[in-house]
Design an enzyme around this catalytic site. Structure first.
Site, mmCIF file in Angstrom:
data_model
loop_
_atom_site.group_PDB
_atom_site.id
_atom_site.type_symbol
_atom_site.label_atom_id
_atom_site.label_comp_id
_atom_site.label_asym_id
_atom_site.label_seq_id
_atom_site.Cartn_x
_atom_site.Cartn_y
_atom_site.Cartn_z
ATOM 1 N N HIS A 188 11.886 -4.040 3.628
ATOM 2 C CA HIS A 188 10.499 -4.015 4.111
ATOM 3 C C HIS A 188 9.980 -5.455 4.264
ATOM 4 O O HIS A 188 9.369 -5.795 5.285
ATOM 5 C CB HIS A 188 9.652 -3.218 3.106
ATOM 6 C CG HIS A 188 8.175 -3.215 3.358
ATOM 7 N ND1 HIS A 188 7.464 -2.051 3.566
ATOM 8 C CD2 HIS A 188 7.268 -4.226 3.393
ATOM 9 C CE1 HIS A 188 6.181 -2.367 3.741
ATOM 10 N NE2 HIS A 188 6.035 -3.677 3.633
ATOM 11 N N GLU A 189 10.258 -6.295 3.263
ATOM 12 C CA GLU A 189 9.742 -7.677 3.309
ATOM 13 C C GLU A 189 10.450 -8.504 4.377
ATOM 14 O O GLU A 189 9.810 -9.289 5.077
ATOM 15 C CB GLU A 189 9.858 -8.350 1.939
ATOM 16 C CG GLU A 189 9.104 -7.666 0.794
ATOM 17 C CD GLU A 189 7.670 -7.313 1.127
ATOM 18 O OE1 GLU A 189 7.030 -8.025 1.926
ATOM 19 O OE2 GLU A 189 7.175 -6.295 0.596
ATOM 20 N N GLN A 228 2.049 -12.472 5.724
ATOM 21 C CA GLN A 228 0.902 -11.709 5.212
ATOM 22 C C GLN A 228 -0.190 -12.615 4.641
ATOM 23 O O GLN A 228 -1.318 -12.181 4.442
ATOM 24 C CB GLN A 228 1.362 -10.718 4.126
ATOM 25 C CG GLN A 228 2.260 -9.624 4.670
ATOM 26 C CD GLN A 228 2.643 -8.650 3.575
ATOM 27 O OE1 GLN A 228 3.602 -8.871 2.847
ATOM 28 N NE2 GLN A 228 1.877 -7.572 3.441
ATOM 29 N N HIS A 238 9.019 -7.969 7.735
ATOM 30 C CA HIS A 238 7.795 -8.733 7.994
ATOM 31 C C HIS A 238 8.116 -10.066 8.681
ATOM 32 O O HIS A 238 7.359 -10.538 9.517
ATOM 33 C CB HIS A 238 7.068 -9.050 6.679
ATOM 34 C CG HIS A 238 6.104 -7.986 6.220
ATOM 35 N ND1 HIS A 238 4.992 -7.631 6.946
ATOM 36 C CD2 HIS A 238 6.077 -7.234 5.090
ATOM 37 C CE1 HIS A 238 4.324 -6.691 6.285
ATOM 38 N NE2 HIS A 238 4.967 -6.420 5.146
ATOM 39 N N CYS A 298 1.933 -0.956 2.176
ATOM 40 C CA CYS A 298 1.984 -2.383 2.497
ATOM 41 C C CYS A 298 0.627 -2.984 2.177
ATOM 42 O O CYS A 298 -0.399 -2.373 2.500
ATOM 43 C CB CYS A 298 2.308 -2.551 3.984
ATOM 44 S SG CYS A 298 2.423 -4.271 4.504
ATOM 45 N N LEU A 299 0.632 -4.162 1.561
ATOM 46 C CA LEU A 299 -0.638 -4.796 1.199
ATOM 47 C C LEU A 299 -1.454 -5.158 2.444
ATOM 48 O O LEU A 299 -2.660 -5.321 2.356
ATOM 49 C CB LEU A 299 -0.394 -6.042 0.333
ATOM 50 C CG LEU A 299 0.204 -5.758 -1.054
ATOM 51 C CD1 LEU A 299 0.497 -7.057 -1.783
ATOM 52 C CD2 LEU A 299 -0.718 -4.868 -1.877
ATOM 53 N N GLY A 305 5.958 -6.533 -3.409
ATOM 54 C CA GLY A 305 6.557 -7.476 -2.476
ATOM 55 C C GLY A 305 5.493 -8.079 -1.584
ATOM 56 O O GLY A 305 4.449 -7.457 -1.344
HETATM 57 NI NI NI Z 1 4.394 -5.011 3.695
#
Ligand code: NI
Length: 172
Positions: free
Chosen positions: A136-137, A50, A140, A94-95, A45
């Site tokens: 989660h996304e 991000q 963000h 998380c990226l 995701g």
């Molecule tokens: Ni994330």
């Protein structure tokens, strides 16, 4: 085109993102680039903030088994319309917080409404990893990271490690 992913802490990751007013070719190509960036990372995701864009757009694909067809999913203005009382615990990462993982409890099932790549309204129920990932996304988009669910000590520890990672990267 692959895009650079912001690493926490960054003020752009703490912003409440604005709704996408109208779909445009620029937004569609941003979504495509985000998918490419996510698959390349690799991740399941990615949210627009991000990659430095504070608009309400997420991409995800939680198909992990080999041989199963990928399911690239693009959601503009995603909204959770219902949450189950039952919860699920997943080890999340998380990226934007590389190599850090923690068990997070979230509703096990959610209903989500969004605008797809063609500008059509969609809604669907998600469970399992998909439910965790979509929550989660969407977090963000409200400036919320998975570490915000942890206690202050753990969160500060991870934040300090990320600050060091960024310093080391900047030094090259
Ligand atoms: Ni994330």
């Amino acid at each position: 085109m692959k895009m650079p992913i912001l690493i926490h802490p960054d003020p752009r990751l703490k912003k409440v993102c604005s709704p996408v007013p109208d779909l445009s070719d620029a937004l569609r190509s941003l979504a495509d680039n985000m998918l490419e960036t996510m698959y390349d990372a690799p991740g399941i995701g990615l949210a627009a903030p991000q990659v430095g864009v504070t608009e309400r757009l997420i991409v995800l694909d939680c198909i992990k088994q080999e041989g199963e067809a990928p399911r690239p999913t693009i959601m503009f203005n995603p909204e959770i319309t219902a949450r189950s009382d039952a919860t699920n615990v997943y080890e999340e990462g998380c990226l934007s917080i590389p190599d850090e993982f923690a068990e997070i409890t979230r509703p096990a099932e959610v209903e989500v409404r969004w605008i797809d790549r063609d500008g059509h309204e969609q809604s669907a129920g998600f469970d399992g990893l998909w439910a965790t990932c979509v929550q989660h996304e969407i977090d963000h988009l409200d400036g919320k990271l998975f570490i915000d669910y942890l206690g202050p000590m753990k969160r500060q520890l991870i934040t300090r490690r990320m600050q060091k990672l960024k310093r080391d990267k900047a030094r090259g």
